[in-house]
Scaffold this motif. Structure first.
Motif, PDB file in Angstrom:
ATOM      1  N   SER A 127      -6.022  27.779  47.011  1.00 39.39           N
ATOM      2  CA  SER A 127      -6.445  28.276  48.547  1.00 39.39           C
ATOM      3  C   SER A 127      -5.266  28.358  49.287  1.00 39.39           C
ATOM      4  O   SER A 127      -4.181  28.239  48.838  1.00 39.39           O
ATOM      5  CB  SER A 127      -7.507  27.444  49.136  1.00 39.39           C
ATOM      6  OG  SER A 127      -6.900  26.109  49.360  1.00 39.39           O
ATOM      7  N   ARG A 128      -5.364  29.228  50.318  1.00 40.09           N
ATOM      8  CA  ARG A 128      -4.357  29.407  51.476  1.00 40.09           C
ATOM      9  C   ARG A 128      -4.655  28.770  52.817  1.00 40.09           C
ATOM     10  O   ARG A 128      -5.743  29.229  53.176  1.00 40.09           O
ATOM     11  CB  ARG A 128      -4.095  31.030  51.309  1.00 40.09           C
ATOM     12  CG  ARG A 128      -2.997  31.477  52.046  1.00 40.09           C
ATOM     13  CD  ARG A 128      -2.920  33.009  52.093  1.00 40.09           C
ATOM     14  NE  ARG A 128      -1.768  33.450  52.938  1.00 40.09           N
ATOM     15  CZ  ARG A 128      -1.658  33.553  54.178  1.00 40.09           C
ATOM     16  NH1 ARG A 128      -2.794  33.569  54.908  1.00 40.09           N
ATOM     17  NH2 ARG A 128      -0.752  34.074  54.855  1.00 40.09           N
ATOM     18  N   SER A 129      -3.604  28.610  53.430  1.00 37.30           N
ATOM     19  CA  SER A 129      -3.827  27.903  54.885  1.00 37.30           C
ATOM     20  C   SER A 129      -2.814  29.019  55.610  1.00 37.30           C
ATOM     21  O   SER A 129      -1.551  29.197  55.273  1.00 37.30           O
ATOM     22  CB  SER A 129      -3.501  26.766  55.075  1.00 37.30           C
ATOM     23  OG  SER A 129      -3.308  26.355  56.458  1.00 37.30           O
ATOM     24  N   ALA A 130      -3.318  29.716  56.738  1.00 40.38           N
ATOM     25  CA  ALA A 130      -2.541  30.536  57.320  1.00 40.38           C
ATOM     26  C   ALA A 130      -1.432  29.680  58.201  1.00 40.38           C
ATOM     27  O   ALA A 130      -0.350  30.113  58.477  1.00 40.38           O
ATOM     28  CB  ALA A 130      -3.115  31.271  58.671  1.00 40.38           C
ATOM     29  N   LEU A 131      -1.520  28.435  58.401  1.00 39.30           N
ATOM     30  CA  LEU A 131      -0.599  27.633  59.243  1.00 39.30           C
ATOM     31  C   LEU A 131      -0.127  26.360  58.277  1.00 39.30           C
ATOM     32  O   LEU A 131      -1.029  26.084  57.596  1.00 39.30           O
ATOM     33  CB  LEU A 131      -1.271  26.933  60.366  1.00 39.30           C
ATOM     34  CG  LEU A 131      -1.984  27.718  61.435  1.00 39.30           C
ATOM     35  CD1 LEU A 131      -2.720  27.181  62.506  1.00 39.30           C
ATOM     36  CD2 LEU A 131      -0.793  28.738  62.030  1.00 39.30           C
ATOM     37  N   ASP A 132       0.976  25.791  58.481  1.00 42.02           N
ATOM     38  CA  ASP A 132       1.372  24.528  57.744  1.00 42.02           C
ATOM     39  C   ASP A 132       0.700  23.492  58.672  1.00 42.02           C
ATOM     40  O   ASP A 132       0.115  23.477  59.609  1.00 42.02           O
ATOM     41  CB  ASP A 132       2.944  24.561  57.925  1.00 42.02           C
ATOM     42  CG  ASP A 132       3.731  24.210  59.179  1.00 42.02           C
ATOM     43  OD1 ASP A 132       2.897  23.934  60.054  1.00 42.02           O
ATOM     44  OD2 ASP A 132       4.988  24.249  59.341  1.00 42.02           O
ATOM     45  N   GLY A 133       1.199  22.102  58.016  1.00 44.81           N
ATOM     46  CA  GLY A 133       0.316  21.013  58.390  1.00 44.81           C
ATOM     47  C   GLY A 133       0.895  20.553  59.835  1.00 44.81           C
ATOM     48  O   GLY A 133       0.207  19.673  60.331  1.00 44.81           O
ATOM     49  N   MET A 134       1.784  21.066  60.454  1.00 42.09           N
ATOM     50  CA  MET A 134       2.181  20.733  61.743  1.00 42.09           C
ATOM     51  C   MET A 134       1.650  21.999  62.798  1.00 42.09           C
ATOM     52  O   MET A 134       2.012  22.000  63.793  1.00 42.09           O
ATOM     53  CB  MET A 134       3.864  20.957  61.956  1.00 42.09           C
ATOM     54  CG  MET A 134       4.426  19.915  61.111  1.00 42.09           C
ATOM     55  SD  MET A 134       4.259  18.075  61.661  1.00 42.09           S
ATOM     56  CE  MET A 134       4.848  18.330  63.391  1.00 42.09           C
ATOM     57  N   GLY A 135       0.803  22.855  62.088  1.00 38.28           N
ATOM     58  CA  GLY A 135       0.167  23.872  62.991  1.00 38.28           C
ATOM     59  C   GLY A 135       1.048  25.073  63.324  1.00 38.28           C
ATOM     60  O   GLY A 135       0.771  26.086  64.177  1.00 38.28           O
ATOM     61  N   LYS A 136       2.252  24.944  62.628  1.00 36.90           N
ATOM     62  CA  LYS A 136       3.116  26.306  62.703  1.00 36.90           C
ATOM     63  C   LYS A 136       2.814  27.445  61.737  1.00 36.90           C
ATOM     64  O   LYS A 136       2.062  27.291  60.716  1.00 36.90           O
ATOM     65  CB  LYS A 136       4.798  25.766  62.309  1.00 36.90           C
ATOM     66  CG  LYS A 136       5.104  24.567  63.513  1.00 36.90           C
ATOM     67  CD  LYS A 136       6.452  24.403  63.248  1.00 36.90           C
ATOM     68  CE  LYS A 136       7.246  23.651  64.323  1.00 36.90           C
ATOM     69  NZ  LYS A 136       7.426  24.424  65.638  1.00 36.90           N
ATOM     70  N   PRO A 137       3.238  28.723  62.175  1.00 35.89           N
ATOM     71  CA  PRO A 137       2.517  29.875  61.353  1.00 35.89           C
ATOM     72  C   PRO A 137       3.401  30.013  60.336  1.00 35.89           C
ATOM     73  O   PRO A 137       4.067  30.987  59.918  1.00 35.89           O
ATOM     74  CB  PRO A 137       2.974  30.970  62.526  1.00 35.89           C
ATOM     75  CG  PRO A 137       4.361  30.310  63.235  1.00 35.89           C
ATOM     76  CD  PRO A 137       4.056  29.171  63.254  1.00 35.89           C
TER      77      PRO A 137
END
Length: 147
Positions: A127-137
């Motif tokens: 899968s893919r997440s648009a943000l990293d674990g810190m909520g950064k792009p």
């Protein structure tokens, strides 16, 4: 090549952080200087103590690569740029898979070298997440070891 893999004592956290920074500067060209300065104290003061760490040292005793894991997930794997291409990352990955049953890793999508490394070593993108674990792009690819 066979490498001796050993635990990382707390006293070596500054050295590990220096390896992290050198590696990030060589491979994470999507990060700005401000991003690196944001993450550096978090690595040193928070993230390293949250994982089980192991490392490989060179013949002089200097840490040239390290891995950090938590709950069967590889949270970090970094190799000093001067030591790349010697199988250090592969040795660390094989070690954490065998000793800690690691089956998952999140990889910055923009770090194409790392994505290729994990694909080559038996992981697949799940899968893919648009943000990293810190909520950064900084998009993350969630990868899992193929069984």
């Amino acid at each position: 090549m066979q490498y001796e893999i050993s635990p990382v004592p707390v006293s070596a956290y500054p050295e590990v952080t220096a390896v992290w920074e050198a590696s990030v500067r060589a491979t994470h060209d999507f990060l700005t200087e401000a991003d690196i300065q944001f993450f550096k104290p978090l690595i040193l003061n928070e993230f390293l103590k949250a994982v089980t760490l192991c490392c490989i040292k060179d013949e002089t005793g200097r840490i040239v690569g390290f891995a950090g894991t938590a709950e069967q997930k590889l949270e970090m794997l970094f190799v000093d740029p001067a030591a790349r291409g010697r199988g250090i990352g592969k040795a660390l990955l094989a070690h954490v898979i065998a000793s800690q049953e690691v089956t998952k890793v999140d990889v910055n999508e923009q770090n194409t070298q790392a994505v290729g490394f994990y694909l080559h070593n038996g992981f697949k993108i799940i899968s893919r997440s648009a943000l990293d674990g810190m909520g950064k792009p900084f998009p993350l690819l969630l990868m899992e070891l193929e069984k």
